[in-house]
Write a protein that holds these residues in place. Structure first.
Motif, PDB file in Angstrom:
ATOM      1  N   PRO A   1       0.894  -1.138  -0.019  1.00 41.07           N
ATOM      2  CA  PRO A   1       0.121  -0.023   0.123  1.00 41.07           C
ATOM      3  C   PRO A   1       0.750   1.365   0.154  1.00 41.07           C
ATOM      4  O   PRO A   1       0.539   2.162  -0.710  1.00 41.07           O
ATOM      5  CB  PRO A   1      -0.817  -0.180   1.097  1.00 41.07           C
ATOM      6  CG  PRO A   1      -0.962  -1.700   1.538  1.00 41.07           C
ATOM      7  CD  PRO A   1       0.455  -1.997   1.113  1.00 41.07           C
ATOM      8  N   TYR A   2       2.248   1.311   0.789  1.00 44.04           N
ATOM      9  CA  TYR A   2       2.595   2.475   0.628  1.00 44.04           C
ATOM     10  C   TYR A   2       3.410   2.660  -0.714  1.00 44.04           C
ATOM     11  O   TYR A   2       3.585   3.684  -1.064  1.00 44.04           O
ATOM     12  CB  TYR A   2       4.028   2.335   1.992  1.00 44.04           C
ATOM     13  CG  TYR A   2       3.413   2.086   3.230  1.00 44.04           C
ATOM     14  CD1 TYR A   2       3.021   3.413   3.996  1.00 44.04           C
ATOM     15  CD2 TYR A   2       3.094   1.126   3.909  1.00 44.04           C
ATOM     16  CE1 TYR A   2       2.341   3.346   5.205  1.00 44.04           C
ATOM     17  CE2 TYR A   2       2.585   0.790   5.138  1.00 44.04           C
ATOM     18  CZ  TYR A   2       2.114   2.240   5.844  1.00 44.04           C
ATOM     19  OH  TYR A   2       1.694   2.087   7.116  1.00 44.04           O
TER      20      TYR A   2
ATOM     21  N   GLY B   1       0.751   3.656  -2.988  1.00 44.08           N
ATOM     22  CA  GLY B   1       0.437   4.980  -2.926  1.00 44.08           C
ATOM     23  C   GLY B   1       1.354   6.185  -3.153  1.00 44.08           C
ATOM     24  O   GLY B   1       1.032   6.958  -3.674  1.00 44.08           O
TER      25      GLY B   1
ATOM     26  N   ILE C   1       0.626   9.314   3.086  1.00 42.48           N
ATOM     27  CA  ILE C   1       0.934   8.318   2.143  1.00 42.48           C
ATOM     28  C   ILE C   1       0.311   6.915   2.453  1.00 42.48           C
ATOM     29  O   ILE C   1       0.409   6.621   3.655  1.00 42.48           O
ATOM     30  CB  ILE C   1       2.351   7.824   1.723  1.00 42.48           C
ATOM     31  CG1 ILE C   1       3.094   9.035   1.114  1.00 42.48           C
ATOM     32  CG2 ILE C   1       2.498   6.603   0.768  1.00 42.48           C
ATOM     33  CD1 ILE C   1       4.334   9.069   0.783  1.00 42.48           C
ATOM     34  N   ALA C   2      -0.880   6.297   1.992  1.00 44.09           N
ATOM     35  CA  ALA C   2      -1.610   5.340   2.604  1.00 44.09           C
ATOM     36  C   ALA C   2      -2.535   5.587   3.532  1.00 44.09           C
ATOM     37  O   ALA C   2      -3.061   4.687   4.212  1.00 44.09           O
ATOM     38  CB  ALA C   2      -0.623   3.969   2.516  1.00 44.09           C
TER      39      ALA C   2
ATOM     40  N   MET D   1      -6.749   9.269   1.861  1.00 50.72           N
ATOM     41  CA  MET D   1      -7.181   8.842   0.612  1.00 50.72           C
ATOM     42  C   MET D   1      -8.042   9.792  -0.240  1.00 50.72           C
ATOM     43  O   MET D   1      -8.456   9.534  -1.202  1.00 50.72           O
ATOM     44  CB  MET D   1      -8.037   7.537   1.020  1.00 50.72           C
ATOM     45  CG  MET D   1      -7.320   6.315   1.454  1.00 50.72           C
ATOM     46  SD  MET D   1      -5.680   6.050   0.368  1.00 50.72           S
ATOM     47  CE  MET D   1      -5.018   4.626   1.367  1.00 50.72           C
TER      48      MET D   1
ATOM     49  N   TYR E   1      -5.464  11.978  -4.581  1.00 50.18           N
ATOM     50  CA  TYR E   1      -5.507  10.735  -5.438  1.00 50.18           C
ATOM     51  C   TYR E   1      -5.261  11.347  -6.945  1.00 50.18           C
ATOM     52  O   TYR E   1      -5.556  12.308  -7.188  1.00 50.18           O
ATOM     53  CB  TYR E   1      -6.838   9.844  -5.512  1.00 50.18           C
ATOM     54  CG  TYR E   1      -8.066  10.903  -5.784  1.00 50.18           C
ATOM     55  CD1 TYR E   1      -8.512  10.878  -6.872  1.00 50.18           C
ATOM     56  CD2 TYR E   1      -8.898  11.207  -4.643  1.00 50.18           C
ATOM     57  CE1 TYR E   1      -9.732  11.532  -7.142  1.00 50.18           C
ATOM     58  CE2 TYR E   1      -9.923  11.820  -4.961  1.00 50.18           C
ATOM     59  CZ  TYR E   1     -10.681  11.811  -5.972  1.00 50.18           C
ATOM     60  OH  TYR E   1     -11.587  12.739  -6.242  1.00 50.18           O
TER      61      TYR E   1
ATOM     62  N   GLU F   1      -4.587   2.420  -3.693  1.00 48.02           N
ATOM     63  CA  GLU F   1      -4.153   3.551  -2.697  1.00 48.02           C
ATOM     64  C   GLU F   1      -4.039   4.572  -3.649  1.00 48.02           C
ATOM     65  O   GLU F   1      -3.006   4.655  -4.401  1.00 48.02           O
ATOM     66  CB  GLU F   1      -3.103   2.993  -1.906  1.00 48.02           C
ATOM     67  CG  GLU F   1      -3.203   1.862  -1.039  1.00 48.02           C
ATOM     68  CD  GLU F   1      -3.203   0.292  -1.903  1.00 48.02           C
ATOM     69  OE1 GLU F   1      -3.316  -0.568  -1.233  1.00 48.02           O
ATOM     70  OE2 GLU F   1      -2.904   0.558  -3.101  1.00 48.02           O
ATOM     71  N   HIS F   2      -4.610   5.625  -3.196  1.00 49.55           N
ATOM     72  CA  HIS F   2      -4.413   7.035  -3.935  1.00 49.55           C
ATOM     73  C   HIS F   2      -4.913   6.885  -5.491  1.00 49.55           C
ATOM     74  O   HIS F   2      -4.350   7.859  -6.344  1.00 49.55           O
ATOM     75  CB  HIS F   2      -3.242   7.734  -3.826  1.00 49.55           C
ATOM     76  CG  HIS F   2      -2.878   7.767  -2.289  1.00 49.55           C
ATOM     77  ND1 HIS F   2      -3.641   8.677  -1.505  1.00 49.55           N
ATOM     78  CD2 HIS F   2      -1.892   7.111  -1.439  1.00 49.55           C
ATOM     79  CE1 HIS F   2      -2.850   8.528  -0.338  1.00 49.55           C
ATOM     80  NE2 HIS F   2      -2.192   7.484  -0.251  1.00 49.55           N
TER      81      HIS F   2
END
Length: 367
Positions: free
Chosen positions: A187-188, A191, A214-215, A218, A221, A351-352
């Motif tokens: 996710p990091y 993201g 970050i992560a 949300m 994006y 993510e994002h």
């Protein structure tokens, strides 16, 4: 400049027979190949080695045709693989070529490619990665000849995640990581690269960003980013697609936002965006001619609360099957039901990439 899009099916991550047939038939010139984006039948996790196998297999095959080493092929051609072909998704590769051609009367498909430097483990999932990706996106946009960010419809970024070896390296130097969990680093990593796209295209302001966002934030994006992370990479590779003045050929690209994994109308909207006919294909239930679609690229996500249009699902509570695999299978079936083709690029983790619960989709069509 003309961009060619050639889809080849694969019987295994090491199968290059389809590519060889295109080359032998003269449909693809090895020297004109600039990128390959594909799906392999791995698990999509940190220990998915089908992606590295596919890159090696394609690099070995092309090295023979180009008269260079496999390492030189990997530096010359951008390879992006996503593991996980659950449900009706079919393992395949989409091969992109660039060749000289006269300009079309209107904007046509263009591609720009760039890469960051190698990232240290402690930089993965941080603002360092965000800024490096943003710089690479800007270079890719310039290379594609796309002046207006509104003409960018799909930015594929593949970057590194934290492998056990990377964690050990950071530990040996006393470096701080965003997480020590290889799968938890996805996710990091995804993201940060998505926010890099958003920053470069003006979708978010740098003042709103920071490591803590970050992560987590949300509400920040990109609507055109499609990002993945794998242990086989040490840098971020950026493939930017849009429509440009001066480009030739008969292909255009468009995008839309899927409001969930059963949004068939979102699939039609992406095709309509590419075709430049927003009214016709957005009619409820309107059919799409599969022959007119060269490729589709989408992200799949589970509902944020596990409920899909008011109905409870087990995507987020299933201890046996990761939610990304549920989501890929569901969305793959929906897209295939619209297009009639299961050889589509669907990856998990958004993510994002659009609002929570939503996901980006891009379509390349013949016009």
């Amino acid at each position: 400049m003309r961009v060619g899009v050639h889809k080849v099916l694969m019987n295994s991550p090491a199968d290059v027979a389809g590519l060889e047939r295109l080359i032998e038939a003269g449909e693809v010139a090895p020297a004109e190949i600039v990128a390959v984006i594909g799906k392999t039948e791995g698990n999509g996790g940190a220990n998915d080695f089908t992606r590295a196998l596919a890159t090696l297999s394609f690099a070995l095959a092309l090295a023979r045709h180009l008269g260079i080493t496999p390492d030189a092929v990997a530096k010359r051609i951008a390879f992006v693989w996503s593991g996980g072909t659950e449900g009706v998704l079919s393992p395949h590769a989409t091969v992109f070529t660039r060749s000289a051609a006269p300009a079309a009367a209107s904007k046509r498909l263009a591609i720009g490619i760039a890469a960051t430097r190698d990232l240290a483990p402690e930089e993965v999932g941080t603002m360092v990665e965000v800024r490096l990706v943003a710089e690479a996106v800007r270079r890719a946009q310039a290379e594609a000849g796309i002046a207006d960010a509104a003409d960018v419809h799909y930015v594929q970024v593949k970057g590194p995640l934290l492998t056990p070896a990377a964690v050990a390296d950071a530990d040996s130097r006393g470096a701080r990581l965003v997480t020590r969990d290889p799968n938890g680093s996805k996710p990091y990593a995804r993201g940060a690269t998505a926010l890099g796209v958003a920053l470069a295209l003006g979708e978010v302001a740098e003042a709103a960003l920071g490591d803590e966002a970050i992560a987590r934030r949300m509400d920040l994006y990109s609507s055109v980013a499609n990002t993945s992370a794998g242990g086989e990479l040490s840098k971020c590779e950026v493939l930017l697609f849009g429509n440009a003045e001066g480009a030739g050929g008969d292909l255009r690209i468009g995008h839309a936002v899927l409001r969930d994994v059963v949004d068939a109308e979102g699939v039609r909207a992406a095709a309509a965006s590419a075709a430049g006919e927003p009214g016709e294909l957005r009619e409820p239930g309107a059919a799409i001619d599969p022959a007119g679609i060269a490729a589709i690229f989408a992200k799949a996500e589970a509902p944020p609360d596990g409920r899909l249009r008011g109905r409870r699902t087990t995507m987020l509570s299933d201890a046996d099957i990761h939610y990304e695999r549920h989501a890929r299978a569901a969305l793959g079936a929906v897209i295939a039901s619209v297009t009639g083709d299961g050889a589509i690029f669907v990856s998990g983790g958004t993510e994002h990439q659009c609002k929570p619960g939503e996901a980006p989709i891009a379509a390349i069509v013949r016009v």
